[in-house]
Structure formats: C-alpha cells, structure tokens
Motif scaffolding. Structure first.
Motif, PDB file in Angstrom:
ATOM      1  N   PHE A 277       0.842  -1.213   0.000  1.00  0.00           N
ATOM      2  CA  PHE A 277       0.000   0.000   0.000  1.00  0.00           C
ATOM      3  C   PHE A 277       0.873   1.258   0.000  1.00  0.00           C
ATOM      4  CE2 PHE A 277      -1.314   3.307   3.018  1.00  0.00           C
ATOM      5  CZ  PHE A 277      -2.226   3.972   2.201  1.00  0.00           C
ATOM      6  N   PHE A 278       1.903   1.271   0.844  1.00  0.00           N
ATOM      7  CA  PHE A 278       2.750   2.466   0.945  1.00  0.00           C
ATOM      8  C   PHE A 278       3.593   2.662  -0.322  1.00  0.00           C
ATOM      9  CE2 PHE A 278       1.984   1.692   5.517  1.00  0.00           C
ATOM     10  CZ  PHE A 278       1.541   2.958   5.879  1.00  0.00           C
ATOM     11  N   VAL A 279       3.987   1.568  -0.963  1.00  0.00           N
ATOM     12  CA  VAL A 279       4.754   1.709  -2.211  1.00  0.00           C
ATOM     13  C   VAL A 279       3.848   2.298  -3.294  1.00  0.00           C
ATOM     14  CG1 VAL A 279       5.968   0.470  -4.045  1.00  0.00           C
ATOM     15  CG2 VAL A 279       6.400  -0.132  -1.656  1.00  0.00           C
ATOM     16  N   LYS A 280       2.606   1.821  -3.379  1.00  0.00           N
ATOM     17  CA  LYS A 280       1.658   2.363  -4.379  1.00  0.00           C
ATOM     18  C   LYS A 280       1.402   3.845  -4.119  1.00  0.00           C
ATOM     19  CE  LYS A 280       0.039  -1.239  -6.876  1.00  0.00           C
ATOM     20  NZ  LYS A 280       0.245  -1.322  -8.305  1.00  0.00           N
ATOM     21  N   GLY A 281       1.301   4.199  -2.811  1.00  0.00           N
ATOM     22  CA  GLY A 281       1.195   5.616  -2.458  1.00  0.00           C
ATOM     23  C   GLY A 281      -0.152   6.256  -2.711  1.00  0.00           C
ATOM     24  N   LYS A 282      -1.188   5.426  -2.897  1.00  0.00           N
ATOM     25  CA  LYS A 282      -2.534   5.985  -3.133  1.00  0.00           C
ATOM     26  C   LYS A 282      -3.537   5.266  -2.240  1.00  0.00           C
ATOM     27  CE  LYS A 282      -2.097   7.307  -7.939  1.00  0.00           C
ATOM     28  NZ  LYS A 282      -1.127   6.554  -8.707  1.00  0.00           N
ATOM     29  N   PRO A 283      -4.605   5.958  -1.815  1.00  0.00           N
ATOM     30  CA  PRO A 283      -5.635   5.265  -1.036  1.00  0.00           C
ATOM     31  C   PRO A 283      -6.199   4.107  -1.854  1.00  0.00           C
ATOM     32  CG  PRO A 283      -6.085   7.622  -1.157  1.00  0.00           C
ATOM     33  CD  PRO A 283      -4.947   7.359  -2.081  1.00  0.00           C
ATOM     34  N   GLY A 284      -6.660   3.067  -1.169  1.00  0.00           N
ATOM     35  CA  GLY A 284      -7.202   1.944  -1.932  1.00  0.00           C
ATOM     36  C   GLY A 284      -7.608   0.791  -1.058  1.00  0.00           C
ATOM     37  N   LEU A 285      -8.032  -0.276  -1.743  1.00  0.00           N
ATOM     38  CA  LEU A 285      -8.513  -1.472  -1.081  1.00  0.00           C
ATOM     39  C   LEU A 285      -7.377  -2.485  -0.994  1.00  0.00           C
ATOM     40  CD1 LEU A 285     -11.527  -1.957  -0.334  1.00  0.00           C
ATOM     41  CD2 LEU A 285     -11.515  -3.647  -2.180  1.00  0.00           C
ATOM     42  N   GLY A 286      -7.238  -3.137   0.159  1.00  0.00           N
ATOM     43  CA  GLY A 286      -6.245  -4.196   0.316  1.00  0.00           C
ATOM     44  C   GLY A 286      -6.958  -5.524   0.465  1.00  0.00           C
ATOM     45  N   THR A 287      -6.600  -6.496  -0.376  1.00  0.00           N
ATOM     46  CA  THR A 287      -7.178  -7.843  -0.256  1.00  0.00           C
ATOM     47  C   THR A 287      -6.027  -8.846  -0.178  1.00  0.00           C
ATOM     48  OG1 THR A 287      -7.370  -7.965  -2.651  1.00  0.00           O
ATOM     49  CG2 THR A 287      -9.347  -7.295  -1.450  1.00  0.00           C
TER      50      THR A 287
ATOM     51  N   GLU B  91      -2.497  -7.029  -1.606  1.00  0.00           N
ATOM     52  CA  GLU B  91      -2.906  -6.856  -3.009  1.00  0.00           C
ATOM     53  C   GLU B  91      -3.736  -5.587  -3.067  1.00  0.00           C
ATOM     54  OE1 GLU B  91      -4.695 -10.590  -4.223  1.00  0.00           O
ATOM     55  OE2 GLU B  91      -2.944 -11.602  -3.360  1.00  0.00           O
ATOM     56  N   ILE B  92      -3.198  -4.588  -3.743  1.00  0.00           N
ATOM     57  CA  ILE B  92      -3.757  -3.237  -3.623  1.00  0.00           C
ATOM     58  C   ILE B  92      -4.472  -2.801  -4.895  1.00  0.00           C
ATOM     59  CG2 ILE B  92      -3.220  -0.814  -3.104  1.00  0.00           C
ATOM     60  CD1 ILE B  92      -2.613  -2.758  -0.770  1.00  0.00           C
ATOM     61  N   GLU B  93      -5.721  -2.354  -4.691  1.00  0.00           N
ATOM     62  CA  GLU B  93      -6.469  -1.761  -5.797  1.00  0.00           C
ATOM     63  C   GLU B  93      -6.679  -0.287  -5.435  1.00  0.00           C
ATOM     64  OE1 GLU B  93     -10.917  -2.257  -7.789  1.00  0.00           O
ATOM     65  OE2 GLU B  93     -10.272  -3.664  -6.260  1.00  0.00           O
ATOM     66  N   PRO B  94      -5.939   0.629  -6.083  1.00  0.00           N
ATOM     67  CA  PRO B  94      -6.111   2.044  -5.743  1.00  0.00           C
ATOM     68  C   PRO B  94      -7.548   2.484  -5.992  1.00  0.00           C
ATOM     69  CG  PRO B  94      -4.120   1.737  -7.017  1.00  0.00           C
ATOM     70  CD  PRO B  94      -4.872   0.431  -7.073  1.00  0.00           C
ATOM     71  N   MET B  95      -8.078   3.290  -5.087  1.00  0.00           N
ATOM     72  CA  MET B  95      -9.483   3.688  -5.140  1.00  0.00           C
ATOM     73  C   MET B  95      -9.628   5.007  -4.401  1.00  0.00           C
ATOM     74  SD  MET B  95     -12.287   0.923  -4.049  1.00  0.00           S
ATOM     75  CE  MET B  95     -11.621  -0.388  -5.023  1.00  0.00           C
ATOM     76  N   ASP B  96     -10.525   5.850  -4.879  1.00  0.00           N
ATOM     77  CA  ASP B  96     -10.644   7.187  -4.295  1.00  0.00           C
ATOM     78  C   ASP B  96     -11.467   7.140  -2.995  1.00  0.00           C
ATOM     79  OD1 ASP B  96     -10.560   9.829  -3.886  1.00  0.00           O
ATOM     80  OD2 ASP B  96     -12.019  10.359  -5.434  1.00  0.00           O
ATOM     81  N   ILE B  97     -10.852   6.648  -1.905  1.00  0.00           N
ATOM     82  CA  ILE B  97     -11.603   6.478  -0.659  1.00  0.00           C
ATOM     83  C   ILE B  97     -11.058   7.359   0.463  1.00  0.00           C
ATOM     84  CG2 ILE B  97     -12.491   4.147  -1.124  1.00  0.00           C
ATOM     85  CD1 ILE B  97     -10.100   3.095   0.583  1.00  0.00           C
ATOM     86  N   GLN B  98     -10.209   8.348   0.115  1.00  0.00           N
ATOM     87  CA  GLN B  98      -9.738   9.276   1.160  1.00  0.00           C
ATOM     88  C   GLN B  98     -10.962  10.029   1.691  1.00  0.00           C
ATOM     89  OE1 GLN B  98      -6.345   9.418   2.006  1.00  0.00           O
ATOM     90  NE2 GLN B  98      -6.868  10.768   3.696  1.00  0.00           N
ATOM     91  N   PRO B  99     -11.264   9.968   2.997  1.00  0.00           N
ATOM     92  CA  PRO B  99     -12.510  10.558   3.493  1.00  0.00           C
ATOM     93  C   PRO B  99     -12.597  12.067   3.279  1.00  0.00           C
ATOM     94  CG  PRO B  99     -11.579   9.092   5.137  1.00  0.00           C
ATOM     95  CD  PRO B  99     -10.540   9.253   4.062  1.00  0.00           C
ATOM     96  N   ASP B 100     -13.819  12.500   3.045  1.00  0.00           N
ATOM     97  CA  ASP B 100     -14.075  13.924   2.854  1.00  0.00           C
ATOM     98  C   ASP B 100     -14.449  14.539   4.205  1.00  0.00           C
ATOM     99  OD1 ASP B 100     -14.348  16.251   1.514  1.00  0.00           O
ATOM    100  OD2 ASP B 100     -16.441  15.884   0.938  1.00  0.00           O
ATOM    101  N   GLY B 101     -13.719  14.191   5.247  1.00  0.00           N
ATOM    102  CA  GLY B 101     -13.970  14.724   6.582  1.00  0.00           C
ATOM    103  C   GLY B 101     -12.642  14.871   7.292  1.00  0.00           C
ATOM    104  N   TRP B 102     -12.687  15.514   8.470  1.00  0.00           N
ATOM    105  CA  TRP B 102     -11.463  15.684   9.286  1.00  0.00           C
ATOM    106  C   TRP B 102     -11.181  14.381  10.018  1.00  0.00           C
ATOM    107  CZ3 TRP B 102      -8.831  20.407   9.512  1.00  0.00           C
ATOM    108  CH2 TRP B 102      -9.456  21.463   8.821  1.00  0.00           C
ATOM    109  N   ILE B 103      -9.939  13.905   9.953  1.00  0.00           N
ATOM    110  CA  ILE B 103      -9.603  12.652  10.636  1.00  0.00           C
ATOM    111  C   ILE B 103      -8.750  12.984  11.864  1.00  0.00           C
ATOM    112  CG2 ILE B 103      -8.553  10.365  10.452  1.00  0.00           C
ATOM    113  CD1 ILE B 103      -8.699  10.672   7.375  1.00  0.00           C
TER     114      ILE B 103
END
Ligand SMILES: C[C@](O)(CO)[C@H](O)COP(=O)(O)OP(=O)(O)OC[C@H]1O[C@@H](n2ccc(N)nc2=O)[C@H](O)[C@@H]1O
Ligand SMILES: Nc1ncnc2c1ncn2[C@@H]1O[C@H](COP(=O)(O)OP(=O)(O)OP(=O)(O)O)[C@@H](O)[C@H]1O
Length: 288
Positions: free
Chosen positions: A136-146, A151-163
C-alpha cells in the motif's frame, strides 16, 4: 542532502475472512493516508548508517529501513551507500504502519538516487518478505487491500472529513490481534461496497474492524477513546489496524478541532488530518 516525508495510514474497516494454514489471514481493508509523518534525511556515505530520533526502536536488522535497504542491495545491487537520519513522529506499534511506511520510502529513495527506474510493482516484489502493509505504501494511493492486505487496488476512498487520530500511549501486537480475532468468511457487506456506495453517516452501522473486539477486551482505554470520539460528534470512529490508535472522522472543522484540543490537553499524541488529504511523496534535494 535528500529529504522526504514518510506518511502514516489508517484502516477504514477491516474484515478478517479466513485463518490460513500459514498462520496468516486473508482480509479486506480500506487504506487511506493521514498527515502524521516521519522526516527522512539521506546522504551519500561510505557505508550504510541509520540514526533514529526514537531510541526505543531498534536500528539493527530488525529495523524495516535496514531490511528494505538490504533487500534492495540484494536484489538490485547498490552502486553507492547512504546514511539515513529519521525523525520519528509516528508512534510505533500504533496500527499506523509507521515502520512499513519507512520501508516503502526507503525503496523509493534508493530507486531515485540509484536511478534504477523500477516500477512500483517491481519495488513491491522485492519487498515481499518484509510485511503485508508495505505494498500500500509503495503504491502511495488510497485503496482497497485484499489477499493478506498486500494486493492493492487504488481507489478514491480518502474521506471527505477531518480525521482525528489518537495514540493511547501503548503498543499493540499485530500477531496477537490476528490470533485472537474471529474470522468471518461471509460478511454481509464488503468493505469496498461500504466505502464506495454508503454515506459517511452510515459507516458506524456497517463498517467494522474485526481486530477491534479482542484488542479492546484487553485494553479498555481504546474502547473509551472510541466512545469519547463519538461523544465529541464523530460521524465514524474505529481502531486502526491492529491498534492501538483510534481515529474519528468529523464533518465539521470546529467539532474536530475541539476534540483535538481536548485529547491534546489530556496528554495524548494526536494528529488532525484535513478532508481529502493527499500526501506529498516527493524526494527533494536540499542544499546544505
Ligand atoms: C493490521 C494491518 O496493519 C492492517 O493494515 C496489517 O494487516 C498488518 O500488516 P503488517 O504489520 O505489515 O504485518 P506483517 O509484518 O506482515 O505481519 C505481522 C503479523 O501479523 C499477522 N498477520 C499479518 C497480516 C495478515 N494478513 N495476517 C496475519 O495473520 C501474522 O501473525 C504476522 O506474523
Ligand atoms: N522504521 C521503523 N519505524 C517504526 N517501527 C519499526 C521500524 N522498524 C521496525 N520497527 C518495529 O516494528 C514494530 C511495529 O511498528 P509499526 O509502527 O510499523 O507498527 P504498526 O503501525 O502497529 O504496524 P501495522 O499497523 O503495520 O501492524 C515496532 O515494535 C518497532 O520496533
């Protein structure tokens, strides 16, 4: 001198699907970044050297920076050697993947400085024995791990809120959390479906981290912090990975800031990440 930031992750839900004969587990999890980061300074040197600002983390072969450095040298071969000076800000054993993030950044730095031009898949390949979170860190993008989470599928899941992320000031063992959890091969909703199709307000009823119950049973403070984040007005709160950190996602900035200040005043190490945060993965040359 080269400088770069090594960012932490949180897990947006984690399903443990199956306990495998190897002792590992097949999982599904959502990965996103938070702004909490370690700072790397790298120089060419006669031999490999590592200095860390946190003396409780080993700097020998147990360190993931050293392991990544050695893997790169073994599989690709280094023409020069480098010294690493790392200011550790991300707490260790916190479920924030600090060590894995450091390993991935080490590979990207060597790939750049040695001008080897390896793809992210090739870097992932040479780090395959170092840890499930590293791809995940090598890919460098938010995503799904299976798979094993690697096994990383990059996906636009960075939350639209304050974390808001809160570290309760003790480490939590990843191996123990997996050993003590109850795998569920047939969860009602997949993490992918919840993260991509459901509104943030629904997550608290649908999105879970299967590693949470055994870890909270042993460490009540984690559960208390989670309850407090909800009391402050978080739309969603959960433990990250195998713990010990807990995060809350807030829709309104003033509520998030109020919660941040309260935890900070109580002496907890905390981080507040802006909505839609994108990490800067740059490796910059700094004149000294
Ligand atoms: C909890 C998470 O951080 C969520 O992202 C990861 O699943 C763990 O990633 P990690 O720390 O890089 O894990 P590794 O260093 O590969 O493994 C540490 C230990 O966690 C357990 N482990 C890890 C990953 C996995 N899919 N199943 C497991 O059972 C194993 O006991 C292993 O010995
Ligand atoms: N460069 C590093 N930075 C931090 N910890 C490291 C590093 N190298 C090795 N470690 C060791 O790895 C262990 C786990 O640290 P890390 O912060 O990566 O855990 P974590 O965030 O709980 O991991 P995960 O969520 O990936 O299971 C620590 O006990 C620490 O001693």
């Amino acid at each position: 001198m080269w400088i770069a930031n090594s960012y932490a992750k949180i897990n947006l839900g984690l399903h443990v699907l199956e306990r495998l004969p190897t002792g590992y587990h097949s999982i599904e999890t959502g990965f996103c970044f938070i702004e909490w980061n370690d700072r790397f300074e790298v120089n060419e040197s006669n031999s490999y050297d590592l200095t860390l600002s946190n003396p409780s983390i080993p700097i020998d072969e147990r360190n993931l920076i050293t392991q990544a450095y050695n893997a790169f040298d073994r599989y690709i071969g280094l023409t020069n050697h480098y010294s690493f000076n790392v200011k550790k800000n991300i707490p260790a054993g916190a479920g924030l993947g600090g060590g894995s993030s450091n390993a991935a950044l080490t590979l990207r730095i060597l790939n750049k400085l040695e001008k080897t031009g390896l793809s992210s898949d090739e870097l992932i390949d040479l780090s395959r024995d170092l840890g499930a979170d590293i791809p995940f860190f090598v890919k460098g993008k938010p995503g799904l791990g299976t798979g094993l989470g690697n096994e990383i599928e990059p996906m636009d899941i960075q939350p639209d809120g304050w974390i808001l992320t809160v570290y309760p000031d003790f480490e939590s063992s990843t191996a123990e959390a997996y050993q003590q959890c109850e795998p569920n091969p047939n969860p009602e909703f997949s993490i992918k479906r919840i993260l991509t199709e459901e509104e943030l307000e629904e997550w608290r009823y649908l999105l879970q981290n299967d590693l949470e119950p055994p870890v909270i049973a042993r460490n009540h403070l984690i559960g208390n912090i989670k309850d407090q984040l909800y009391d402050f007005g978080a739309a969603y709160s959960a433990m990250s990975g195998s713990g010990s950190s807990v995060f809350g996602i807030f829709e309104q900035d003033f509520v998030a800031i109020q919660a941040y200040e309260s935890f900070h005043k109580l002496g907890f190490a905390t981080n507040l990440t802006k909505p839609g945060f994108t990490p800067d993965h740059g490796i910059y040359l700094k004149e000294v």
